[in-house]
Design a protein around this motif. Sequence first.
Motif, PDB file in Angstrom:
ATOM      1  N   PRO A 115      -7.653   0.222   3.182  1.00 15.06           N
ATOM      2  CA  PRO A 115      -7.731   1.195   2.087  1.00 15.06           C
ATOM      3  C   PRO A 115      -8.961   2.089   2.236  1.00 15.06           C
ATOM      4  O   PRO A 115      -9.957   1.698   2.834  1.00 15.06           O
ATOM      5  CB  PRO A 115      -7.848   0.313   0.840  1.00 15.06           C
ATOM      6  CG  PRO A 115      -8.534  -0.913   1.332  1.00 15.06           C
ATOM      7  CD  PRO A 115      -8.017  -1.122   2.734  1.00 15.06           C
TER       8      PRO A 115
ATOM      9  N   GLU B 231      -3.159  -6.048  -3.201  1.00 12.92           N
ATOM     10  CA  GLU B 231      -2.429  -5.046  -2.434  1.00 12.92           C
ATOM     11  C   GLU B 231      -2.354  -5.520  -0.996  1.00 12.92           C
ATOM     12  O   GLU B 231      -3.339  -6.046  -0.468  1.00 12.92           O
ATOM     13  CB  GLU B 231      -3.152  -3.699  -2.517  1.00 12.92           C
ATOM     14  CG  GLU B 231      -2.455  -2.581  -1.806  1.00 12.92           C
ATOM     15  CD  GLU B 231      -3.206  -1.251  -1.952  1.00 12.92           C
ATOM     16  OE1 GLU B 231      -3.014  -0.389  -1.074  1.00 12.92           O
ATOM     17  OE2 GLU B 231      -3.977  -1.079  -2.922  1.00 12.92           O
TER      18      GLU B 231
ATOM     19  N   ARG C 243      -0.099   0.544  -7.652  1.00 13.96           N
ATOM     20  CA  ARG C 243      -1.269   0.033  -6.919  1.00 13.96           C
ATOM     21  C   ARG C 243      -2.483  -0.108  -7.826  1.00 13.96           C
ATOM     22  O   ARG C 243      -3.248  -1.055  -7.704  1.00 13.96           O
ATOM     23  CB  ARG C 243      -1.574   0.926  -5.722  1.00 13.96           C
ATOM     24  CG  ARG C 243      -0.510   0.792  -4.643  1.00 13.96           C
ATOM     25  CD  ARG C 243      -0.787   1.530  -3.340  1.00 13.96           C
ATOM     26  NE  ARG C 243      -2.056   2.146  -3.198  1.00 13.96           N
ATOM     27  CZ  ARG C 243      -2.267   3.482  -3.230  1.00 13.96           C
ATOM     28  NH1 ARG C 243      -1.268   4.313  -3.426  1.00 13.96           N
ATOM     29  NH2 ARG C 243      -3.484   3.956  -3.057  1.00 13.96           N
TER      30      ARG C 243
ATOM     31  N   SER D 181       0.806  -1.218   0.000  1.00  9.37           N
ATOM     32  CA  SER D 181       0.000   0.000   0.000  1.00  9.37           C
ATOM     33  C   SER D 181       0.843   1.274   0.000  1.00  9.37           C
ATOM     34  O   SER D 181       0.320   2.337  -0.290  1.00  9.37           O
ATOM     35  CB  SER D 181      -0.987   0.005   1.169  1.00  9.37           C
ATOM     36  OG  SER D 181      -0.312  -0.184   2.382  1.00  9.37           O
TER      37      SER D 181
END
Length: 144
Positions: free
Chosen positions: A80, A74, A68, A61
């Motif tokens: 997120p 990820e 990304r 991340s």
Amino acid sequence: MPDVAFHFNAPDRLGYACRLLRKAYLRKARLFVWVAQDDLVRLDAALWTMNAGEFVPHCRSDDPDLVRARSPIEIGDQLPRVRDHLILVNLRHDMPDEPAAFERVIEVVTLDEADRGPARERWRQYKALGLEPQRHDLQLAPSD
């Protein structure tokens, strides 16, 4: 509402996660793996060093936005901000905030009682949110 699945009795959290992520990648899924800071480097290295022919493309991340955006998987220690169309693989003891924002949530739980206790609490929290977790006992599942 997302599907929530608890994968119980994983003999090795990171090893199981690598196999799970490989299967998901081959099915063209987009995933975010929420991992404790202590395990972030270990998971990243494990995904890079899987057996020949088992490479799992991923990013961290803290990688640049362009990387990304193009990575199907990820990994990070912070959830997120954008979650729609993502499957969350939770390798932590924490409950994700707003689990309903994800397409699906997969909780990986080892045989260790220090892992199972927090997993039971997350199960109760999902139920309190109106989600119906599914139980997948990995000791009963056929091997890959």
